[in-house]
Scaffold this active site. Structure first.
Site, mmCIF file in Angstrom:
data_model
loop_
_atom_site.group_PDB
_atom_site.id
_atom_site.type_symbol
_atom_site.label_atom_id
_atom_site.label_comp_id
_atom_site.label_asym_id
_atom_site.label_seq_id
_atom_site.Cartn_x
_atom_site.Cartn_y
_atom_site.Cartn_z
ATOM 1 N N THR A 182 0.909 -1.098 -0.031
ATOM 2 C CA THR A 182 -0.265 0.012 0.065
ATOM 3 C C THR A 182 0.716 1.355 0.074
ATOM 4 O OG1 THR A 182 -1.686 -1.281 1.281
ATOM 5 C CG2 THR A 182 -1.941 1.155 1.215
ATOM 6 N N THR A 213 2.163 -4.661 4.583
ATOM 7 C CA THR A 213 2.072 -5.037 5.797
ATOM 8 C C THR A 213 1.763 -6.319 6.156
ATOM 9 O OG1 THR A 213 -0.442 -4.623 5.831
ATOM 10 C CG2 THR A 213 1.130 -2.722 6.538
ATOM 11 N N ASP A 214 1.262 -7.373 5.100
ATOM 12 C CA ASP A 214 0.728 -8.554 5.820
ATOM 13 C C ASP A 214 1.949 -9.510 6.145
ATOM 14 O OD1 ASP A 214 -1.800 -7.570 4.291
ATOM 15 O OD2 ASP A 214 -2.126 -10.018 4.107
ATOM 16 N N LYS A 246 2.503 -8.370 13.259
ATOM 17 C CA LYS A 246 1.285 -7.326 13.049
ATOM 18 C C LYS A 246 -0.006 -8.099 13.901
ATOM 19 C CE LYS A 246 -1.812 -6.044 8.807
ATOM 20 N NZ LYS A 246 -1.973 -5.838 7.659
#
Lengths: 419, 419
Positions: free
Chosen positions: B84, B161-162, B239
């Site tokens: 992103t 981010t995953d 995360k």
């Protein structure tokens, strides 16, 4: 508030409206109401934004106390299943030995027996890491028997911590809408240790078991101190620390209540105690798996499971619910093959907090198109238990029906509240 | 403190003692020191309980600034990998399009280019859920090239981010002791959105990349506000929310620093910038698996993996590190068979917080006796990455050597600090 017991009113809460009959409550902070469905609900008074009187009541008030049978001390059911809370140091061997009889409990937890008369059942005794769905079913049957006992006002289940949140999810689905409180509790440190959490957890559990909140909850230390416990929703809780006394955390929702030894502060609405008959639906298909994706994991594991007779798969994907959908490691071909063959594949997130959403990124859209069902903010562990329960029902066998049931909010497993 | 730059002293910290030479620091809150090993360490001044002057210095001071090459604006290396943070809305299609060139970045993130000259590399471009160890290796090689570039003061990696925390763990092991900062950063909301976290995350990343902290860190929003970021240890972070901007959390340790756009507050000691040559050890065996135990899971999955050529297994067990060890579902026979055949089986916890301990309960003792190695407070994801890295080394092939390396603290993967 312009209403009295017996009035039929409309209550506006922040997230919904309720048309309901006001019941007499013995807790000034709680408005107890009866819904058309026949279920009773408790609402913290400060959560009511507005109320409209629809029909004034002109008769005898239905007192909440009437649904109880008080004679001296109230009676609580206690189901002992093993774990640290049901153990004490064996001075002879230096190991830990299980508490086996009511007499054992009475000696070790005298405070509990001052609060209530206690009827004890011990359906099995084991550390919770060894439990399977067989134990969940046998435990649910034991709870049901106590719910049907008119003398018993509420049920406490003492349980090991390792898989307590799986068991609480199972009881949430197996027992459906409750007529009395069902409280799972635990200890992280055995009663022989100065830092033991067992005594406060049990006393707060008893307080909650005598309350009007007819839900499956986990009760345990709220923080590092011995001051109060939380009641956490059975289907939205996870063990988040291996050793701390406040190991259990509500995920994506608040605690239901703060419990002190002398009072309860409710933090959210709840299903209230009633005279309704409780229905047991303790059924489970173990043809399911749960796994957490990691980078490089190949989708051949799905094919292995399909050959083993597995019918339903819960993935704890990354972020908003992802596994690879492009390149040589793409999971799409295998997932498509399985969903076409009638397998149920659903998606949760390994972040635990937050919700999955298949519409934000191309990865999610690829997975939706391949037939994966995204389970909003349901915990992976809860989704696993729920899928076994759903697949256990003969009448819910089509993929459409399974999807419909997995997305229906039975026990608060989704944060959005559906009455 | 009774010391000056150049002095050889003994510093007493709460968790260890350091014998070291004081360096000149340009941050009054930080004491920079050189160890006998040749590595530089930064210590927040308030963490020093006591100091003893061993040998007074009588010469020219080794100024920390001398190891830099400042000419006007400093230079930062930026490696763009997709996600992103490297995307913006495509007004034509309504979808998201990747930023592809330095010009694209300059337009979208102008603030970054006011802070530093930026050298950009784009080794690949993908959403992080699609990455594998191939990308970790190619990324590590790209970082290494930048660390060897004398003009570059620190490296920023922008990343989806995953799986960011898996990548940060991989870089922590692949890059070893660093001579400059390596900062992984991200955004949860794309730069077109009012709530985007991209700009603050990048500016704080640049601030950190120019600091004296030569560690692999994840930098991102510390809370719900746009006020500051945390720098989190690359091997101890997870995360923990699917969508919040403060999604990444340090597990079992504190953040390394709070980063504001104009200053850094260090919260713990750190390896400091140096002139040492950086060694790349980017090697990975994918003959490993990671799985999370759930109730009723049968151990036959272990046998399946062994037939697939897997050599190492990371279990995220329940509580203090458990799977069933008694009854019909006991995992002991299969685990014993595998460890006897030379497989490496290690244990972490699915609670994430807290540590595993095989000595507290009978379950743990059974698993220890069957050859399972308990990995203290290492995260399951970090253990997975580390095991692939350890097994990638030809010279670390015996079970004893693998165990020794898995229990050695290379990159702060254990909370206890070993210099």
């Amino acid at each position: 508030m312009n209403f009295n017991p017996g009035d039929f009113v409309k209550l506006r809460l922040s997230d919904r409206e309720l048309e309901c009959t006001i019941l007499e409550s013995h807790d000034a902070g709680i408005v107890l109401v009866k819904l058309d469905s026949g279920y009773n609900i408790g609402v913290p008074r400060e959560h009511i934004l507005d109320s409209i009187l629809i029909r004034k009541f002109e008769g005898k008030v239905n007192r909440i106390e009437e649904i109880r049978n008080k004679k001296g001390l109230p009676t609580i059911g206690l189901i002992v299943t093993g774990g640290t809370i049901a153990s004490k140091l064996d001075a002879r061997t230096g190991g830990v030995a299980p508490l086996k009889t009511e007499e054992d409990f009475r000696k070790v937890y005298p405070e509990l027996f001052k609060i209530a008369n206690v009827k004890i059942e011990i359906p099995f005794s084991m550390l919770s890491e060894n439990m399977t769905s067989d134990e969940w079913i046998s435990l649910a049957e034991c709870v049901k028997k106590m719910l049907d006992d008119n003398e018993i006002e509420g049920v406490i289940v003492s349980h090991g911590t390792d898989t307590l949140h799986y068991t609480s999810a199972a009881l949430s689905f197996f027992l459906g809408k409750l007529n009395k409180p069902v409280v799972l509790t635990y200890s992280q440190r055995s009663i022989d240790r100065a830092s033991s959490d067992a005594d406060l957890n049990l006393r707060c559990s008893a307080k909650f078991a005598l309350s009007d909140c007819a839900e499956v909850v986990i009760v345990g230390h709220a923080g590092m101190n011995d001051d109060f416990c939380y009641a956490l929703s059975g289907a939205k809780t996870r063990k988040m620390h291996s050793s701390r006394r406040d190991a259990f955390k509500s995920i994506n929702t608040s605690a239901i209540a703060k419990i002190f030894t002398d009072r309860i502060e409710f933090l959210s609405s709840f299903n209230a105690r009633s005279k309704n008959k409780n229905e047991l639906d303790a059924i489970f298909s173990d043809k399911i798996v749960l796994f957490h994706y990691y980078p490089g994991q190949k989708p051949d594991i799905l094919e292995y499971y399909s050959l083993k007779g597995i019918k339903g798969i819960v993935i704890a994907g990354t972020g908003m619910g992802h596994v690879p959908t492009i390149g040589k490691n793409s999971w799409i071909p295998v997932i498509k093959k399985l969903t076409k063959a009638g397998f149920f594949v659903c998606m949760t997130t390994q972040t635990f907090y937050g919700r999955v959403d298949g519409h934000v990124y191309s990865t999610g859209r690829d997975l939706l198109e391949a037939g994966v069902v995204f389970l909003e903010d349901m915990l992976p562990e809860t989704a696993f238990v729920k899928l076994g329960w759903v697949l256990g029902h003969r009448s819910w066998k089509t993929p459409e029906k399974i999807k419909e049931k997995m997305l229906e909010n039975f026990a608060g497993e989704f944060s959005k509240i559906l009455v």
